[in-house]
Design a protein around this motif. Structure first.
Motif, PDB file in Angstrom:
ATOM      1  N   UNK A 205       0.837  -1.207   0.000  1.00 36.26           N
ATOM      2  CA  UNK A 205       0.000   0.000   0.000  1.00 36.26           C
ATOM      3  C   UNK A 205       0.867   1.249   0.000  1.00 36.26           C
ATOM      4  N   UNK A 206       1.964   1.215   0.749  1.00 34.55           N
ATOM      5  CA  UNK A 206       2.864   2.369   0.792  1.00 34.55           C
ATOM      6  C   UNK A 206       3.462   2.639  -0.576  1.00 34.55           C
ATOM      7  N   UNK A 207       3.941   1.595  -1.252  1.00 36.95           N
ATOM      8  CA  UNK A 207       4.516   1.780  -2.591  1.00 36.95           C
ATOM      9  C   UNK A 207       3.444   2.182  -3.591  1.00 36.95           C
ATOM     10  N   UNK A 208       2.249   1.631  -3.457  1.00 36.01           N
ATOM     11  CA  UNK A 208       1.174   1.942  -4.401  1.00 36.01           C
ATOM     12  C   UNK A 208       0.745   3.405  -4.273  1.00 36.01           C
ATOM     13  N   UNK A 209       0.632   3.897  -3.058  1.00 37.50           N
ATOM     14  CA  UNK A 209       0.124   5.253  -2.845  1.00 37.50           C
ATOM     15  C   UNK A 209       1.186   6.334  -2.981  1.00 37.50           C
ATOM     16  N   UNK A 210       2.452   5.961  -3.051  1.00 40.40           N
ATOM     17  CA  UNK A 210       3.525   6.959  -3.069  1.00 40.40           C
ATOM     18  C   UNK A 210       3.486   7.758  -4.376  1.00 40.40           C
ATOM     19  N   UNK A 211       3.354   9.059  -4.254  1.00 36.58           N
ATOM     20  CA  UNK A 211       3.401   9.923  -5.419  1.00 36.58           C
ATOM     21  C   UNK A 211       4.524  10.964  -5.318  1.00 36.58           C
ATOM     22  N   UNK A 212       4.896  11.327  -4.094  1.00 42.91           N
ATOM     23  CA  UNK A 212       5.921  12.367  -3.931  1.00 42.91           C
ATOM     24  C   UNK A 212       7.275  11.959  -4.499  1.00 42.91           C
ATOM     25  N   UNK A 213       7.736  10.698  -4.327  1.00 44.82           N
ATOM     26  CA  UNK A 213       9.012  10.326  -4.953  1.00 44.82           C
ATOM     27  C   UNK A 213       9.005  10.508  -6.464  1.00 44.82           C
TER      28      UNK A 213
END
Length: 294
Positions: A205-213
């Protein structure tokens, strides 16, 4: 509800009412977003943006979204980040948590102190960017994976899980001639499936939702994940689609920007939600169920 006192019965009823209200508060906004993504522009003009059931189901917003080539490229990039990132994160988390759960490990407290220190203090945004740049990861999918590959909190949860497993199980494996690697693979990990599934879901979920990187480390449009593509659409809606080369001339009536935003949210959220039913049983399964008999 036999053998239940009056006060206990009242408590149960109040609990059900509160839980029901909480479920409604949680489900209604999600349902509203899903329904609104199928509402036509004319109906929104007549009834407003909050609609729980449309008069006519309109799929033009999804038709427009799935004409966007960048959507498919973004999904491919996100799947790479989620699959590779979760696999590497779980490998590092397990291999670090397992030795730190051993009481006989020399310097264990010092290592735990250094690991815990990273939860309290970090270099910040600029040092992280400089580090990624010096490692040559800018404009690379690995920039979305490697800097976030091991979460300290998840590692500590996994370590405590391993720590709670009785030593008798490992001692029995030792007597059968197993080494540490065999014990980890054949004894510890099968008993730790609830924890592994939960931590893996946290990472995914963390990798899926990450947009800032993607905003910080990527300038190549071919490498951005789906979250960044959808964020652009949500912010500027129709203008963003036009910049991506998507026209809405072949649609009888173009959907409103609000409908496009809701459809973007559904397209981004639905895939990861579909994973939950398959691992839900691990969230509620006991740690040591079936591991020790008698």
């Amino acid at each position: 509800m036999k053998n239940v006192t009056r006060s206990e019965r009242i408590f149960i009823i109040v609990s059900y009412i509160l839980l029901g209200l909480l479920a409604v508060v949680t489900i209604v906004p999600l349902l509203s977003v899903l329904i609104t993504s199928f509402v036509s522009a004319s109906e929104i003009a007549r009834r407003g943006q909050f609609i729980l059931w449309p008069e006519v189901w309109d799929t033009s917003a999804y038709g427009i979204l799935f004409k966007t080539d960048k959507l498919y490229t973004g999904y491919a990039n996100t799947l790479f980040v989620v699959i590779v990132g979760t696999a590497l994160s779980m490998f590092l988390t397990i291999t670090l948590a397992y030795p730190l759960s051993k009481r006989e490990l020399r310097g264990r407290n010092g290592i735990l102190g250094m690991v815990f220190f990273t939860m309290l203090f970090s270099g910040g945004m600029v040092p992280n960017y400089i580090l990624v740049k010096e490692l040559g990861l800018l404009n690379s999918r690995w920039a979305l994976v490697l800097p976030y590959i091991c979460n300290t909190w998840n590692m500590l949860i996994m370590r405590n899980f391993f720590y709670a497993i009785p030593d008798a199980l490992e001692e029995a494996a030792y007597l059968d001639g197993a080494n540490q690697f065999t014990i980890l693979i054949r004894v510890i990990l099968p008993l730790s499936l609830p924890s592994i599934a939960t931590i893996a879901m946290f990472y995914a979920v963390s990798f899926w939702n990450a947009w800032f990187p993607g905003v910080m480390y990527l300038t190549d449009a071919k490498l951005v994940p789906v979250q960044n593509v959808m964020r652009t659409i949500i912010i500027s809606a129709t203008a963003a689609l036009e910049d991506m080369g998507v026209t809405i001339d072949d649609v009888q009536q173009a959907p409103t920007s609000h409908t496009l935003k809701c459809a973007s949210i559904v397209v981004t959220t639905l895939p990861i939600l579909c994973v939950y039913p398959f691992i839900q049983k691990y969230f509620v399964k006991g740690v040591m169920v079936g591991s020790v008999k008698g």
